[in-house]
Scaffold this active site. Structure first.
Site, PDB file in Angstrom:
ATOM      1  CG  HIS A 206      -1.870  -5.090  -5.471  1.00 13.44           C
ATOM      2  ND1 HIS A 206      -0.564  -5.373  -5.759  1.00 13.44           N
ATOM      3  CD2 HIS A 206      -1.858  -4.337  -4.345  1.00 13.44           C
ATOM      4  CE1 HIS A 206       0.209  -4.815  -4.837  1.00 13.44           C
ATOM      5  NE2 HIS A 206      -0.544  -4.185  -3.963  1.00 13.44           N
ATOM      6  CB  CYS A 244       0.377  -0.703  -5.254  1.00 10.88           C
ATOM      7  SG  CYS A 244       1.558  -1.194  -3.984  1.00 10.88           S
ATOM      8  CG  HIS A 271      -1.948  -0.514  -1.574  1.00 10.17           C
ATOM      9  ND1 HIS A 271      -1.681  -1.847  -1.845  1.00 10.17           N
ATOM     10  CD2 HIS A 271      -3.220  -0.482  -1.117  1.00 10.17           C
ATOM     11  CE1 HIS A 271      -2.745  -2.569  -1.578  1.00 10.17           C
ATOM     12  NE2 HIS A 271      -3.694  -1.772  -1.146  1.00 10.17           N
ATOM     13  CG  ASP A 316       1.442  -1.197   0.906  1.00  5.23           C
ATOM     14  OD1 ASP A 316       1.138  -2.063   1.725  1.00  5.23           O
ATOM     15  OD2 ASP A 316       1.447  -1.386  -0.317  1.00  5.23           O
ATOM     16  CG  HIS A 317       4.491  -3.617   2.773  1.00  8.04           C
ATOM     17  ND1 HIS A 317       5.170  -4.265   1.790  1.00  8.04           N
ATOM     18  CD2 HIS A 317       3.223  -4.057   2.693  1.00  8.04           C
ATOM     19  CE1 HIS A 317       4.352  -5.051   1.142  1.00  8.04           C
ATOM     20  NE2 HIS A 317       3.161  -4.948   1.667  1.00  8.04           N
ATOM     21  CE1 TYR A 330      -0.375  -4.510   5.133  1.00  5.98           C
ATOM     22  CE2 TYR A 330       1.099  -6.353   4.689  1.00  5.98           C
ATOM     23  CZ  TYR A 330       0.236  -5.368   4.240  1.00  5.98           C
ATOM     24  OH  TYR A 330      -0.016  -5.225   2.900  1.00  5.98           O
TER      25      TYR A 330
END
Ligand code: DNO
Length: 357
Positions: A206, A244, A271, A316-317, A330
């Site tokens: 990541h 990501c 992500h 993602d978030h 999340y």
């Protein structure tokens, strides 16, 4: 593109798997043993129990995020051999239960870092926010305390055992350069990649979030040059990237569409999320819609479609919307919206591609 959803486990997440089941298109759960101490072996019975639970909802459990790397390995100190052996054993155990991808990171001490977990957006929702001045000038201990007091839930990267050791850890990293950290990453990968390859697991690093040095600590997974260097360490098919967009994309010099064109083929996992970057370098996470942030999410999905990407993707978030009380970033609702947006883009690009051929 295989759509997945990250979940923190029974009793450790506000989201339930039967809720995730109702989001169209989600095939797998991205999971982890979040209660374990970093560095301990993930035992077979623990793995089995978690996977069986996930599978009982009809999901696959192919992707683990993360098996965190012990600081001794990043520091390259005398304890690293022990922790590398443990890591190898965790890989073998996960391989035995069919896991295909392990996401990990090599960030010194900290994982993702923000100054505010619930910053208001103009639409009345809240989201994770990074205020450059605060993060870069604040005592790290204070920042950790702020986040830790959020709830009993363990936040990724803020492993509770680190809180008491923060001064000692900073001391240990004092003279470490980026080159040293690269050397320790290389050492780690050369040890573990043959094991991962043997059991059919892809390791997916990541990027650093944010992708620059914070608190004077070295950070190495920050942009194109890093990704090239990472891939040059080993051409093992197990040496991969977690692509990501929100982490790398927080630096406006990282053009995520160009990077996607070059690196998604080396990324078994992606992500996808958007961030809005302000002129002074602060950034806030937004909805997944391209026009809400600074990252061309549409262009990234187009690149995935171009190569008929068959890796795993997760939104993602998300923002915190509709009054949801959840783990920062999340929640259920905004990530579900994100999934529908990503799948919509994917369907459209794939359809156009087929019509053109
Ligand atoms: C943040 C996550 C990261 C990620 C780790 C992987 O929300 O994307 O914490 O899980 O960096 O090791």
């Amino acid at each position: 593109m295989k759509m997945t959803f990250r979940w923190y486990g029974r009793g450790n997440d506000t989201v339930l798997l039967d809720q995730v089941k109702q989001i169209p298109g989600v095939k797998g759960i991205v999971w982890g043993l979040h209660q374990k101490r970093v560095g301990d072996v993930w035992e077979k019975d623990e793995i089995k129990s978690e996977i069986s639970y996930i599978e009982s909802f009809g999901f696959h459990a192919d992707v683990v995020e993360s098996v965190n790397v012990h600081e001794s390995i990043k520091l390259g100190n005398e304890e690293r051999e022990k922790y590398i052996e443990n890591y190898k054993q965790s890989i073998r155990n996960l391989g035995e239960f069919g896991v295909k991808v392990i996401c990990y990171n090599f960030m010194a001490i900290f994982d993702w870092t923000r100054s505010d977990l619930f910053r208001a957006l103009p639409d009345g929702s809240t989201a994770l926010f990074y205020e450059k001045d605060i993060v870069e000038n604040r005592d790290p201990q204070e920042l950790i305390q702020t986040f830790s007091s959020y709830s009993d839930m363990t936040l990724p990267g803020w492993e509770p055992e680190k809180i008491g050791r923060i001064k000692e850890l900073f001391k240990a990293y004092k003279d470490m350069t980026e080159d040293d950290l690269w050397e320790n990453l290389r050492y780690f990968l050369n040890e573990i990649l043959p094991v991962a390859e043997e059991v059919g697991i892809k390791m997916a690093i990541h990027p650093d979030d944010p992708p620059w040095s914070i608190f004077g600590l070295p950070r190495i997974m920050t942009g194109r040059e890093s990704l090239v260097k990472l891939l040059a360490i080993s051409d093992s098919p197990s040496n991969g990237i977690t692509f990501c967009t929100g982490s790398l994309g927080a630096n406006p010099h990282n053009d995520m569409v160009t990077l996607a064109a070059e690196f998604v083929r080396h990324s078994p996992f992606a992500h996808i999320r958007n961030v809005k970057i302000f002129e002074n370098g602060d950034f806030i996470e937004t909805s997944h819609l391209t026009s809400d942030g600074s990252i061309d999410i549409k262009g990234v999905v187009r690149e995935l479609s171009e190569i008929d990407y068959d890796g795993y993707v997760r939104p993602d978030h998300g923002r915190h919307i509709w009054g949801e009380k959840c783990r920062p970033g999340y929640g259920l609702y905004d990530r579900a919206l994100g999934i529908m947006h990503l799948l919509g883009l994917w369907d459209a690009f794939q359809t156009v591609k087929k019509e053109e051929n």
